[in-house]
Design an enzyme around this catalytic site. Structure first.
Site, short mmCIF file in Angstrom:
data_model
loop_
_atom_site.label_atom_id
_atom_site.label_comp_id
_atom_site.label_asym_id
_atom_site.label_seq_id
_atom_site.Cartn_x
_atom_site.Cartn_y
_atom_site.Cartn_z
N LYS A 22 0.84 -1.21 0.00
CA LYS A 22 0.00 0.00 0.00
C LYS A 22 0.87 1.25 0.00
O LYS A 22 0.68 2.16 -0.80
CB LYS A 22 -0.90 0.02 1.25
N ASN A 23 1.84 1.29 0.91
CA ASN A 23 2.59 2.53 1.09
C ASN A 23 3.61 2.79 -0.02
O ASN A 23 4.26 3.83 -0.04
CB ASN A 23 3.25 2.55 2.47
N ARG A 92 -4.23 9.68 4.23
CA ARG A 92 -3.07 10.54 4.44
C ARG A 92 -2.27 10.73 3.14
O ARG A 92 -1.74 11.80 2.84
CB ARG A 92 -2.18 9.87 5.51
N CYS A 116 -5.44 7.85 9.24
CA CYS A 116 -5.72 7.30 10.57
C CYS A 116 -5.43 8.34 11.65
O CYS A 116 -4.51 9.15 11.51
CB CYS A 116 -4.88 6.06 10.80
N ARG A 121 -0.56 15.08 12.85
CA ARG A 121 0.24 14.67 11.69
C ARG A 121 0.42 15.90 10.79
O ARG A 121 -0.19 16.00 9.72
CB ARG A 121 -0.44 13.52 10.94
N PRO A 122 1.28 16.83 11.22
CA PRO A 122 1.47 18.06 10.43
C PRO A 122 2.16 17.76 9.10
O PRO A 122 2.72 16.67 8.92
CB PRO A 122 2.36 18.93 11.33
N ILE A 123 2.14 18.75 8.18
CA ILE A 123 2.85 18.56 6.91
C ILE A 123 3.87 19.69 6.69
O ILE A 123 4.20 20.04 5.57
CB ILE A 123 1.88 18.43 5.71
N ASP A 124 4.36 20.25 7.81
CA ASP A 124 5.30 21.37 7.71
C ASP A 124 6.59 20.99 6.96
O ASP A 124 7.12 21.80 6.20
CB ASP A 124 5.62 21.94 9.10
N ASP A 305 4.25 0.70 12.05
CA ASP A 305 3.06 0.03 11.50
C ASP A 305 2.96 -1.42 11.96
O ASP A 305 1.89 -2.04 11.85
CB ASP A 305 3.09 0.06 9.96
N ARG A 397 -8.54 -0.80 4.17
CA ARG A 397 -7.72 0.26 3.59
C ARG A 397 -6.32 -0.25 3.27
O ARG A 397 -5.65 0.27 2.37
CB ARG A 397 -7.58 1.43 4.56
N1 EPU Z 1 5.96 14.77 10.78
C1 EPU Z 1 5.95 16.12 11.07
N2 EPU Z 1 5.85 17.00 10.04
C2 EPU Z 1 5.78 16.61 8.75
C3 EPU Z 1 5.79 15.23 8.44
C4 EPU Z 1 5.89 14.32 9.49
O1 EPU Z 1 6.01 16.51 12.23
O2 EPU Z 1 5.70 17.46 7.85
C5 EPU Z 1 6.05 13.79 11.87
C6 EPU Z 1 4.74 12.98 11.98
O3 EPU Z 1 3.78 13.67 12.71
C7 EPU Z 1 5.21 11.71 12.62
C8 EPU Z 1 6.62 11.53 12.06
O4 EPU Z 1 7.02 12.81 11.58
O5 EPU Z 1 5.29 11.89 14.00
C9 EPU Z 1 6.70 10.48 10.97
O6 EPU Z 1 5.86 10.82 9.90
P1 EPU Z 1 6.14 10.41 8.39
O7 EPU Z 1 5.99 11.64 7.59
O8 EPU Z 1 7.40 9.64 8.27
O9 EPU Z 1 4.93 9.44 8.10
P2 EPU Z 1 3.88 9.51 6.94
O10 EPU Z 1 4.55 9.78 5.66
O11 EPU Z 1 2.74 10.36 7.34
C10 EPU Z 1 4.13 6.97 6.37
C11 EPU Z 1 3.19 5.82 6.27
C12 EPU Z 1 2.69 5.43 7.62
C13 EPU Z 1 3.88 5.06 8.48
C14 EPU Z 1 4.87 6.23 8.53
C15 EPU Z 1 6.13 5.92 9.29
C16 EPU Z 1 2.17 6.08 4.14
C17 EPU Z 1 0.95 6.38 3.35
N3 EPU Z 1 2.06 6.18 5.43
O12 EPU Z 1 3.36 8.02 6.96
O13 EPU Z 1 1.85 4.30 7.45
O14 EPU Z 1 3.45 4.76 9.78
O15 EPU Z 1 5.23 6.61 7.19
O16 EPU Z 1 6.77 4.81 8.73
O17 EPU Z 1 3.20 5.75 3.57
C18 EPU Z 1 0.00 2.94 7.83
O18 EPU Z 1 0.26 2.37 6.74
O19 EPU Z 1 -0.83 2.47 8.65
C19 EPU Z 1 0.70 4.18 8.15
C20 EPU Z 1 0.27 5.04 9.07
#
Ligand code: EPU
Length: 418
Positions: A22-23, A92, A116, A121-124, A305, A397
């Site tokens: 998926k990811n 997400r 989820c 889960r910010p995107i900064d 995960d 999902r």
């Molecule tokens: N974070 C920030 N700011 C940002 C981006 C991330 O503070 O701009 C923080 C997040 O809040 C979190 C940490 O950094 O605390 C890690 O976030 P990351 O960006 O690495 O995760 P993601 O891209 O949102 C992906 C997977 C997740 C998986 C994480 C960590 C996908 C679609 N999602 O999420 O998968 O847990 O990486 O490996 O690829 C799942 O499949 O159930 C799932 C949640």
């Protein structure tokens, strides 16, 4: 609503080929926007999140359809560069369309993504990376307005190796003139798969899988046929599920190196693991032991995960297992439900101490998110009696027809739709 009715206590036995990831599939579908031509993704898992990505692509004006496990996308006719809120909120990963749409169209408009509920889960980091590549980004409440007259390669330093921010930066960098270097990049195997795809469409990427990734953008990408990697999280979930039942299963298409952190824990729990190329066989003992100390973190550390399914397994491992969840603030949503099944768990913030009990007992529980749902299925398979798990839509999902896969291994699982 969908629920699973699981009659626990049957040993899982047999061999399965694990679904596509998926990811990995989701960013690859976004990356298809870079190409004016046909992209075929083989081994693309049949998941509701993938359906959501296909709806986004169709909304944007692409041709997108599935035939068996192959998904074909042709983004030649892309005519929109906004994503409506109802599509953004489905998952997400909708946020990785930001980098891809900007790269293709020079502007993008969307709301904050859904996904989820695992805490903030910010995107900064995504926004800062895209700004450094030349994008103007305005945040108006929940809306993101992005424009980029000219994207240009740059040196990026991520404050944290975020998977999504690395993917967005790689996608936008594909359209940047010159070299982009991402430092402190995520090293997850899904990043390596995305780099493989970009190389295959003609965008040179080096260093994926290490903390420094270099993308040479600006060339015109071409169509490709590309296989989505095997889902390491689904693979790990099936290993945990088999282990709690004292079963013996073989994954025929695993990458054992990617599962190292989990298989180390399963060895500590008393399982035997045998590797033969991409075949990974697990043989579980009658009684599991504690899994030791599990601290989640960015790859190659223990994956967040796979924390919920392993924690479910630890509930019946003799002794005490300690979990430290460092990635998400609210990733213990399954614990309250596991307690209903008789689990003995103490929590303190990001720590959880699990004192193994001989057996869990079936109960009526509710899945609060995707991986928590996987934990509840794992627990139910090993429990005495019947467990009803509601809100299985979360599970769908990320796991393709999990009830059918488990049934093929001898589990008693029944899906009920209301
Ligand atoms: N974070 C920030 N700011 C940002 C981006 C991330 O503070 O701009 C923080 C997040 O809040 C979190 C940490 O950094 O605390 C890690 O976030 P990351 O960006 O690495 O995760 P993601 O891209 O949102 C992906 C997977 C997740 C998986 C994480 C960590 C996908 C679609 N999602 O999420 O998968 O847990 O990486 O490996 O690829 C799942 O499949 O159930 C799932 C949640």
């Amino acid at each position: 609503m969908t629920e699973f009715l699981i009659n626990g206590g049957r040993k899982l036995r047999g061999a399965i080929a694990v679904q596509g990831s998926k990811n990995s599939a989701l960013p690859l579908l976004a990356a298809a926007l870079l190409v004016c031509g046909e992209v075929v993704l083989d081994n693309c898992p049949a998941l509701s999140d993938v359906d959501a990505a296909l709806e986004i692509l169709t909304y944007l004006g692409c041709r997108a359809h599935r035939c068996g496990s192959a998904v074909t996308v042709d983004a030649t006719g892309m005519h929109a560069c906004d994503i409506p809120a109802h599509l953004m909120k489905r998952m997400r990963s909708s946020v990785v369309f930001l980098g891809a749409i900007l790269a293709r169209a020079g502007r993008a408009e969307m709301t904050m993504p859904g996904g989820c509920m695992l805490g903030p889960r910010p995107i900064d980091y995504h926004i800062d990376a895209l700004r450094a590549l030349g994008a103007d980004i305005d945040l108006c409440g929940d809306r993101l307005l992005c424009r980029a007259c000219r994207l240009r390669g740059a040196e990026l330093l991520l404050p944290f190796p975020s998977v999504g921010a690395t993917e967005n930066a790689m996608l936008a960098a594909a359209a940047c003139r010159g070299l982009t270097r991402i430092r402190n990049a995520a090293r997850e195997p899904e990043i390596v798969d995305l780099a493989g795809f970009l190389n295959a469409i003609g965008i040179p990427v080096r260093g994926a899988g290490t903390p420094v990734i270099e993308i040479t953008g600006g060339s015109r990408p071409h169509g490709v046929r590309y296989p989505v990697m095997t889902d390491r999280i689904a693979a790990g979930t099936y290993l945990c599920a088999a282990a709690v039942t004292g079963g013996e299963i073989e994954l025929t298409n695993a990458n054992p190196l990617e599962l190292r952190a989990l298989t180390d824990a399963l060895l500590r729990a008393g399982c035997t693991l045998t590797v033969n190329g991409s075949r990974l066989r697990l043989h579980a003992p009658r009684n599991l032991r504690a899994v030791g100390i599990i601290e989640t973190g960015p790859y190659p550390a223990y994956p967040t995960d796979l924390q919920p399914p392993l924690l479910a397994l630890a509930c019946t491992g003799k002794g005490t297992s300690i979990f430290l969840e460092t990635m998400f603030a609210s990733r213990y949503n399954h614990i309250e439900e596991l307690r209903r099944m008789g689990a003995d768990i103490l929590t303190d913030g990001r720590f959880a101490a699990i004192h193994g009990v001989p057996r869990l007992t079936g109960a009526a529980v509710s899945a609060p998110d995707l991986r928590a749902a996987a934990a509840l299925v794992t627990a139910a398979l090993g429990a005495n009696g019947e467990t009803t798990i509601s809100h299985i839509d979360y599970l769908d999902r990320g796991y393709a027809r999990m009830d059918e896969v488990l049934s093929s291994l001898g589990a008693e699982v029944c899906r009920r739709e209301f």
